[in-house]
Write an enzyme that holds these catalytic residues in place. Structure first.
Site, PDB file in Angstrom:
ATOM      1  N   LYS A  83       0.802  -1.228   0.000  1.00 31.67           N
ATOM      2  CA  LYS A  83       0.000   0.000   0.000  1.00 31.67           C
ATOM      3  C   LYS A  83       0.839   1.285   0.000  1.00 31.67           C
ATOM      4  O   LYS A  83       0.403   2.306  -0.521  1.00 31.67           O
ATOM      5  CB  LYS A  83      -0.959   0.006   1.198  1.00 31.67           C
ATOM      6  CG  LYS A  83      -2.146  -0.935   1.040  1.00 31.67           C
ATOM      7  CD  LYS A  83      -3.091  -0.786   2.225  1.00 31.67           C
ATOM      8  CE  LYS A  83      -4.325  -1.643   2.057  1.00 31.67           C
ATOM      9  NZ  LYS A  83      -5.324  -1.382   3.106  1.00 31.67           N
ATOM     10  N   ALA A 124      -2.937   2.420  16.099  1.00 27.78           N
ATOM     11  CA  ALA A 124      -2.451   3.521  15.259  1.00 27.78           C
ATOM     12  C   ALA A 124      -1.651   2.999  14.065  1.00 27.78           C
ATOM     13  O   ALA A 124      -0.632   3.555  13.691  1.00 27.78           O
ATOM     14  CB  ALA A 124      -1.610   4.475  16.099  1.00 27.78           C
TER      15      ALA A 124
END
Ligand code: NAP
Length: 285
Positions: free
Chosen positions: A73, A134
């Site tokens: 990604k 996170a």
């Protein structure tokens, strides 16, 4: 099953490594079939060392576009001609459209999450949101919720620096509404006992560890909080079960997965997927 393939069939794909367990081929091929499109969607396992060649090959072969999953990604970004401002903020691309020989990178994870909330009659505008975890998924949804008008976004994480990085991007590039902190029981009580939307973005509780839960005591929740887990296997994690016991509305990660796929499909084809097909897809899992 895939409809018939002939000389006019157009090709879509997903690249990642590993890719064998991806549910995207099932979702997209169902979309192609239901919409009567002569397209096929195929998974490709691509090693990082061959990523550039794979991307060039897709372009040379005249493909419409492809999805990108772990671990590519971020790696894919240098090979693209254009990246949407949203995907830049998320620092990740999960969808590439090939248009007139140009590779355009999008990120549909954040909008996928927002659309799954909307499908459950939940709006993020003016809402106080608490996110645990996170990583990449957290960043995508936190950025998108900030862009969609959330009032406050608190990111709690085992590694504080990673939460601070996301809150810094939001505060400096979107709006000063984000905070970062450690993830522990006391801090959770402080932030989450009166929040509107509470989201687990850690993989804790995912198959085959479905008895695990990222938070031991969830008694700080009140029934006014909508509780989401990005995990969709199992459909109801221990995290969601505990929230349900407190009377909260719960939403799992299947809708996010589905809507990020639908959003990508709409980008490639220009077609708006109708509710009947979305309902059908909701039940294929
Ligand atoms: P990631 O980048 O690896 O981030 C994982 C986060 O979880 C990190 O912040 C990590 O904390 C935290 N974490 C992991 N194990 C932990 C532990 N034992 N205790 C405390 N914190 C822990 O992963 P991701 O790509 O963001 O994905 C996260 C989850 O979302 C996965 O379950 C994934 O399947 C799911 N997901 C779902 C969708 C969907 O469409 N439904 C889309 C994307 C992802 P540290 O920073 O301290 O390491």
């Amino acid at each position: 099953m895939i409809h018939s393939i002939n000389g006019k069939t157009k090709v879509l794909a997903v690249i990642g490594n590993p890719i064998e367990h991806s549910l995207s081929p099932q979702i997209h091929n169902t979309l192609c079939k239901e919409l009567g499109l002569n397209y096929v969607y195929v998974p490709f396992k691509v090693e990082t060392a061959f990523l550039e060649e794979a991307v060039k090959g897709f372009k040379a072969a005249g493909m419409l576009g492809f999805n990108v999953t772990i671990p590519h990604k971020q790696n894919i970004m240098p090979y693209l001609d254009e990246i949407t401002p949203e995907a830049e903020l998320m620092e990740a691309v999960n969808t590439v459209k090939i248009s007139e020989g140009r590779l355009i990178g999008y990120n549909t994870d954040g909008i996928g999450f927002i659309r799954s909330l909307k499908a459950n009659d939940v709006d993020v505008k003016e809402k106080k949101v608490v996110i645990i975890g996170a990583g990449g998924a957290s960043r995508g949804i936190a950025v998108k919720m900030a862009l969609e008008g959330a009032a406050e976004i608190i990111i709690l994480n085992r590694t504080l620096e990673k939460a601070q990085e996301i809150s810094h991007v939001i505060n400096s590039k979107i709006k000063k509404i984000a905070k970062a902190d450690h993830m522990n029981q006391e801090i959770l009580f402080h932030y989450a006992n009166n929040c509107d939307i509470f989201i687990n973005t850690t993989p804790i509780g995912m198959y085959p560890h479905e008895n695990d839960c990222p938070i031991e005591d969830m008694n700080f929740l009140t029934e006014n909080t909508v509780v989401c887990d990005l995990i969709y296997n199992p459909k109801k994690t221990v995290f969601l079960k505990k929230a349900e016991e407190k009377g909260c509305k719960i939403i799992n990660g299947w809708g996010m997965l589905l809507y990020q796929a639908i959003e990508a499909f709409e980008i490639w084809t220009g077609i708006t997927v109708n509710k009947g097909i979305i309902d059908l897809l909701y039940n294929i899992n």
